[in-house]
Design a protein around this motif. Structure first.
Motif, PDB file in Angstrom:
ATOM      1  N   MET A 267       0.834  -1.205   0.000  1.00 25.90           N
ATOM      2  CA  MET A 267       0.000   0.000   0.000  1.00 25.90           C
ATOM      3  C   MET A 267       0.870   1.256   0.000  1.00 25.90           C
ATOM      4  SD  MET A 267      -3.203  -0.375  -0.336  1.00 25.90           S
ATOM      5  CE  MET A 267      -3.692   1.274   0.186  1.00 25.90           C
ATOM      6  N   VAL A 317      -5.875  -1.729   3.488  1.00 26.13           N
ATOM      7  CA  VAL A 317      -6.247  -1.218   2.158  1.00 26.13           C
ATOM      8  C   VAL A 317      -7.046   0.087   2.271  1.00 26.13           C
ATOM      9  CG1 VAL A 317      -7.590  -1.704   0.073  1.00 26.13           C
ATOM     10  CG2 VAL A 317      -6.181  -3.501   1.092  1.00 26.13           C
ATOM     11  N   VAL A 320      -5.748   4.500   2.761  1.00 30.63           N
ATOM     12  CA  VAL A 320      -5.045   5.115   1.632  1.00 30.63           C
ATOM     13  C   VAL A 320      -4.449   6.467   2.017  1.00 30.63           C
ATOM     14  CG1 VAL A 320      -5.325   6.091  -0.684  1.00 30.63           C
ATOM     15  CG2 VAL A 320      -6.425   3.923  -0.100  1.00 30.63           C
TER      16      VAL A 320
END
Length: 412
Positions: A267, A317, A320
């Motif tokens: 990520m 996830v 961000v």
């Protein structure tokens, strides 16, 4: 004409420092899933395990707190390259010695010495500031952050897989990578700091207290120091407890933790290597910092609250904007410093981070030790991460206050 000829090699230096940081972070990432189990091999209970892992983490952070501003000041005088070489040497010695340790006290001493010799992240950031114009720094710090993330994509997975074979093997591999990075730095990495920008070492200012005081006095920084401190404290508390927390709550071992850290690193690469550039075209670093802090606060809470291990990946996830916060704040601080003090400024930031790395294991390990007797799956095992959420929430409030006072920066 001269400016143009100088610009080309300085721009070309960016790939070199990115490769250096990538190798450095792979070597560090390798040991993350296996250092807690290695400490646990010398202890007899989960409470002792949490306590001694906290001590080992404290030793590194304490030494790094005092070492970082000194190394940052030395890099302003002698250049970035030689100080990076010192850091690679310290890492290599630390990894090899850790692999050969036969007692807890040896781990504590080794991590202390390694912390004193290592300021690679701060010097790398000063390197990027040297070769970048102020308007380029957010993008390039993002590129550097992507290399940090990629190191955490590759390192922890490799460490988890190698640790499944032998707990000591990742330390030997990490030490070898540090040696290779030292050779790369010695023979290939160009210097970024021109002779005319170098300044003499002011030993009175090359200590953590003076460097932090100077950091707070930079025009436009102010409360951002507290924001960075609280955010770093939250981050290091998470780092200090993640592997043990997931082991206690979900029964994860080195391999499972390696994959979870792979997800974090992936990520970071996606966000800092690409998405942050898109975001910066639409908004300012100031706004990204605030949104990122809010996102991180929520995600820390959910990491502590989720009842199933697979849910940790969902939260990773969703975070961000959280991966954009540190880069955005770092850009604001770097732009506030002049060209002669980038090393000292980044060293001060690293020293602040190290101070938080000293404090984090104390709080994190203590909280984890208090709840370590609870059964797997109990929500109270997330106590350290709930603390992280609260710290990040306070940092968000302070950031809003600071940016309101400096509305010309683009928040309002």
């Amino acid at each position: 004409m001269q400016a143009s000829s100088d610009r080309k090699p300085r721009t070309a230096a960016m790939p070199f420092i990115m490769i250096t940081v990538l190798i450095d972070m792979i070597s560090i990432g390798l040991i993350i899933p296996v250092l807690p189990p290695l400490v646990g091999s010398f202890t007899g209970s989960q409470a002792d395990h949490a306590f001694w892992y906290g001590v080992v983490s404290f030793a590194f952070g304490f030494a790094n707190f005092f070492g970082s501003p000194v190394l940052g000041a030395l890099s302003d005088h002698y250049g970035r390259r030689p100080v990076l070489l010192i850091g690679f040497t310290g890492l290599a010695l630390s990894f090899f010695a850790t692999a050969l340790s036969s007692a807890l006290w040896m781990l504590v001493v080794i991590r202390f010495i390694g912390g004193a010799m290592q300021a690679n992240a701060a010097v790398a950031q000063a390197y990027v500031a040297d070769i970048s114009e102020p308007h380029e720094r957010a993008k390039r710090f993002g590129m550097l952050g992507a290399m940090f993330g990629m190191g955490f994509v590759l390192g922890p997975v490799m460490g988890g897989l190698l640790g499944g074979i032998d707990l000591h093997l990742p330390f030997f591999v990490a030490g070898t990578l540090a040696v290779l990075n030292g050779l790369y730095g010695f023979f290939i990495l160009p210097e970024s700091l021109p002779a005319e920008r170098r300044v003499a070492v002011n030993w009175r200012k090359a200590n953590p207290i003076a460097s932090l005081k100077q950091l707070t006095e930079l025009q436009g920084v102010g409360l951002l120091v507290a924001v960075m401190g609280l955010s770093s404290l939250a981050q290091f508390t998470m780092h200090a407890t993640w592997v043990l927390y997931t082991h206690f709550k979900f029964g994860w071992g080195p391999t499972e933790n390696g994959w979870s850290l792979f997800a974090v690193g992936a990520m970071a690469v996606i966000v800092q290597g690409g998405l942050i550039r898109v975001a910066l075209k639409r908004t300012t670093p100031q706004k990204l910092a605030v949104v990122g802090l809010i996102s991180s606060s929520l995600c820390y809470f959910f990491w502590g609250a989720v009842p199933e291990g697979w849910m940790m990946y969902v939260v990773i996830v969703l975070n961000v904007f959280g991966f954009m916060a540190n880069t955005s704040i770092q850009t604001l601080v770097s732009n506030a410093a002049d060209v002669q003090s980038q090393g000292r400024t980044m060293g001060a930031v690293a020293s602040l981070n190290s101070l938080m790395a000293v404090i984090a294991p104390v709080f994190g390990a203590a909280l984890l030790g208090m709840v370590s007797h609870l059964p797997p799956g109990d929500w109270r095992l997330g106590a350290p991460l709930f603390l992280c959420s609260a710290l990040q929430a306070v940092a968000t409030v302070l950031a809003l206050r600071h940016l309101k006072r400096h509305s010309q920066g683009g928040l309002v």
